[in-house]
Design a protein around this motif. Sequence first.
Motif, PDB file in Angstrom:
ATOM      1  N   UNK A 331      11.381 -18.534  64.592  1.00 14.63           N
ATOM      2  CA  UNK A 331      10.589 -17.278  64.359  1.00 14.63           C
ATOM      3  C   UNK A 331      11.363 -15.970  63.813  1.00 14.63           C
ATOM      4  N   UNK A 332      11.942 -15.810  63.927  1.00 18.38           N
ATOM      5  CA  UNK A 332      13.200 -14.470  63.973  1.00 18.38           C
ATOM      6  C   UNK A 332      13.652 -14.460  62.586  1.00 18.38           C
ATOM      7  N   UNK A 333      14.176 -15.590  62.428  1.00 15.31           N
ATOM      8  CA  UNK A 333      14.506 -16.376  61.220  1.00 15.31           C
ATOM      9  C   UNK A 333      14.427 -15.851  59.910  1.00 15.31           C
ATOM     10  N   UNK A 334      12.588 -16.162  60.402  1.00 13.34           N
ATOM     11  CA  UNK A 334      12.050 -15.398  59.400  1.00 13.34           C
ATOM     12  C   UNK A 334      11.668 -14.936  58.673  1.00 13.34           C
ATOM     13  N   UNK A 335      12.195 -13.690  59.296  1.00 13.65           N
ATOM     14  CA  UNK A 335      12.588 -11.678  58.714  1.00 13.65           C
ATOM     15  C   UNK A 335      13.753 -11.914  57.657  1.00 13.65           C
ATOM     16  N   UNK A 336      14.575 -12.978  58.032  1.00 10.62           N
ATOM     17  CA  UNK A 336      16.153 -12.741  56.749  1.00 10.62           C
ATOM     18  C   UNK A 336      15.956 -12.628  55.703  1.00 10.62           C
ATOM     19  N   UNK A 337      14.811 -12.807  55.072  1.00  6.10           N
ATOM     20  CA  UNK A 337      14.584 -12.262  53.693  1.00  6.10           C
ATOM     21  C   UNK A 337      13.216 -11.337  53.173  1.00  6.10           C
ATOM     22  N   UNK A 338      13.363 -10.574  54.318  1.00  6.32           N
ATOM     23  CA  UNK A 338      12.077  -9.836  54.428  1.00  6.32           C
ATOM     24  C   UNK A 338      11.924  -8.628  53.726  1.00  6.32           C
ATOM     25  N   UNK A 339      12.751  -8.527  53.166  1.00  3.77           N
ATOM     26  CA  UNK A 339      12.660  -6.945  51.964  1.00  3.77           C
ATOM     27  C   UNK A 339      12.025  -7.770  50.701  1.00  3.77           C
ATOM     28  N   UNK A 340      10.518  -7.638  50.817  1.00  3.10           N
ATOM     29  CA  UNK A 340       9.370  -7.045  49.845  1.00  3.10           C
ATOM     30  C   UNK A 340      10.496  -6.090  48.576  1.00  3.10           C
ATOM     31  N   UNK A 341      10.466  -6.802  47.364  1.00  2.00           N
ATOM     32  CA  UNK A 341      10.741  -5.946  46.458  1.00  2.00           C
ATOM     33  C   UNK A 341       9.796  -5.229  45.596  1.00  2.00           C
ATOM     34  N   UNK A 342       9.632  -4.730  44.643  1.00  2.00           N
ATOM     35  CA  UNK A 342       8.784  -3.203  44.431  1.00  2.00           C
ATOM     36  C   UNK A 342       7.336  -3.769  44.072  1.00  2.00           C
ATOM     37  N   UNK A 343       7.531  -4.950  42.901  1.00  2.00           N
ATOM     38  CA  UNK A 343       5.978  -5.479  43.185  1.00  2.00           C
ATOM     39  C   UNK A 343       5.059  -5.836  43.657  1.00  2.00           C
ATOM     40  N   UNK A 344       6.274  -6.720  44.447  1.00  2.00           N
ATOM     41  CA  UNK A 344       5.459  -7.633  45.183  1.00  2.00           C
ATOM     42  C   UNK A 344       4.955  -6.636  46.852  1.00  2.00           C
ATOM     43  N   UNK A 437       9.686   6.161  45.412  1.00  2.00           N
ATOM     44  CA  UNK A 437       9.073   4.896  45.987  1.00  2.00           C
ATOM     45  C   UNK A 437       8.033   5.872  46.532  1.00  2.00           C
ATOM     46  N   UNK A 438       8.017   6.379  47.371  1.00  2.00           N
ATOM     47  CA  UNK A 438       7.013   7.816  47.610  1.00  2.00           C
ATOM     48  C   UNK A 438       5.676   7.705  46.122  1.00  2.00           C
ATOM     49  N   UNK A 440       5.180   6.393  43.627  1.00  2.00           N
ATOM     50  CA  UNK A 440       4.662   5.320  43.474  1.00  2.00           C
ATOM     51  C   UNK A 440       3.834   4.097  44.782  1.00  2.00           C
ATOM     52  N   UNK A 441       4.041   4.254  46.334  1.00  2.00           N
ATOM     53  CA  UNK A 441       3.251   4.117  46.956  1.00  2.00           C
ATOM     54  C   UNK A 441       1.726   5.058  47.360  1.00  2.00           C
ATOM     55  N   UNK A 442       2.566   6.076  47.492  1.00  2.00           N
ATOM     56  CA  UNK A 442       1.301   7.176  47.585  1.00  2.00           C
ATOM     57  C   UNK A 442       1.083   7.054  48.498  1.00  2.00           C
ATOM     58  N   UNK A 443       1.865   7.142  49.923  1.00  2.00           N
ATOM     59  CA  UNK A 443       1.133   6.540  51.131  1.00  2.00           C
ATOM     60  C   UNK A 443       0.699   7.676  52.008  1.00  2.00           C
ATOM     61  N   UNK A 444      -0.540   7.439  53.098  1.00  2.00           N
ATOM     62  CA  UNK A 444      -0.953   8.191  53.638  1.00  2.00           C
ATOM     63  C   UNK A 444      -0.843   9.233  53.683  1.00  2.00           C
ATOM     64  N   UNK A 445       0.442   9.025  54.769  1.00  2.00           N
ATOM     65  CA  UNK A 445       1.532   9.455  56.305  1.00  2.00           C
ATOM     66  C   UNK A 445       2.826   9.397  55.115  1.00  2.00           C
TER      67      UNK A 445
END
Length: 504
Positions: A331-344, A437-438, A440-445
């Motif tokens: 389960x922890x190893x599943x986070x190895x490829x954790x970073x998402x690309x911009x589109x995803x 990134x800000x 693009x994503x326009x986060x609420x906070x």
Amino acid sequence: MSAGLSGISGLAAWLPERLAEAAPLVTVVGDVMLDGWFSGRIDRFCREAPAPVVDMAHRDYAPGGAANTAMNLAALGAKVRMVGLVGPDDAGSRLRGLLSAAGVDTAGLIEHPDVLTTTKYRVIGGDQIMLRMDESTPRPPAEALQQLAAALPDAVAGSDAVVLCDYGSGALEGPLADVLHLQREGKLLVVDAHDLRRWRTLGPDLVTPNAQETARLLELAFEPETDRAGLLAEAAPDLLAATGARAVVSTLDRDGTLLLTHDGGTHRTWASPVSEKQASGAGDTFVACLTLARAAGLPLTTSQDLAQVAADVVVHRPGTSVCSTADLAGHLGAFTEAALGADELARAIATERAAGKRIVLTNGCFDVLHRGHTSYLTQAKQLGDVLVVALNSDASARRLKGPDRPINPAADRAGVVAALSCVDYVTVFDTDTPIPLIESLRPDIYAKGGDYSAQMLAETPAVEAYGGQLAILDYVSDHSTTAVVRRIRAQDGAGEPAAGTGPA
């Protein structure tokens, strides 16, 4: 107790194996039971009543209650002794056999002729629990309680930790508390009990009440919209006094867990959402992993994080199950490829926003994870529903921190940060600031640590331009990556950290 793990923070995939290698000896004392899961198809109703007929296809059995805690400890690599009451019946024999097959020492499992082994049998039609049938001895005889207490000294001798699992069946009444008090010295004591007031005189190191048990202790009523974690944090002194414990970890089902300590410290985890209604015993898994990690020398907050991951593993499975070393590492190893690309990431955030979720974004190098980071990320999560952490790429980190940084490459940093229960998404950016990134994503906070001010941040105009909110969070003083790296290098004799040292 192993001293080799005490400096580890962050959750790496190799950590479960290190815990299994430590193999602390843990004695589990409590209400044992046998769980049955009987499943089949429903195609018709019976003639005698408007009741469905389940054509039985499978009969599965698993140790439950305190025995499930013992099974989870064994599956995670601990040496385990079991102390409890069973009867001279098929259920007791089956329970003993399952525990023994898992490597649990059952010498302390006392069989008494006037005791019925506690059973909980569930009948499942399709994917729905139709019926649960329970059987137990209402009040174990005094002789059985005396025998149980007499078995305790041998079972506890040499143990690194004792877990007390009291579900109110009466098996832990009588002289057991007095005997445990005499045998307690030098041992980690974790109490998981419906009524923790019974055990407060033992001064437990840790208690793990669930939401209902916590509410009863504080004489509170949780409404559906209650901020349970916030309410419990305010009531921490009362809760600690009521339990007599050095620390409380309250398990709040869908809201994760909350750690409370006498110095006013808190630590929060978040649960992985699940719609599965047939899972049972995730709380036992949490207690088992928490105990194992503490007995092996991990910090309490890291132990809590790891236990949340273990609970997340089993809550997604039907029936009464365990989390093994391999399960936890996987389960922890599943986070190895954790970073998402911009589109995803953009697609994921669009889905979250469509569901009415408030998006929080924060960023940083998060090179060598430490308490300042985890405290800061926990605060950021509490500002909204979804927390996105943007990591500086390796090239960006070098431009920002210098040629000898980062210590850990982006993939490793992303894996460790993503393993924290407060983090929902991780991405990596290569620019000097996260402004693109800000926008693009326009986060609420947009959240930043308290060593900044709004006027200092280049990102402030970008956030204000679309109506977002800027949040400056508390800064945990005396906790910086630079200081941690300096200590590591001093210990390793200068140069790069020693190979295999993992995140500090």
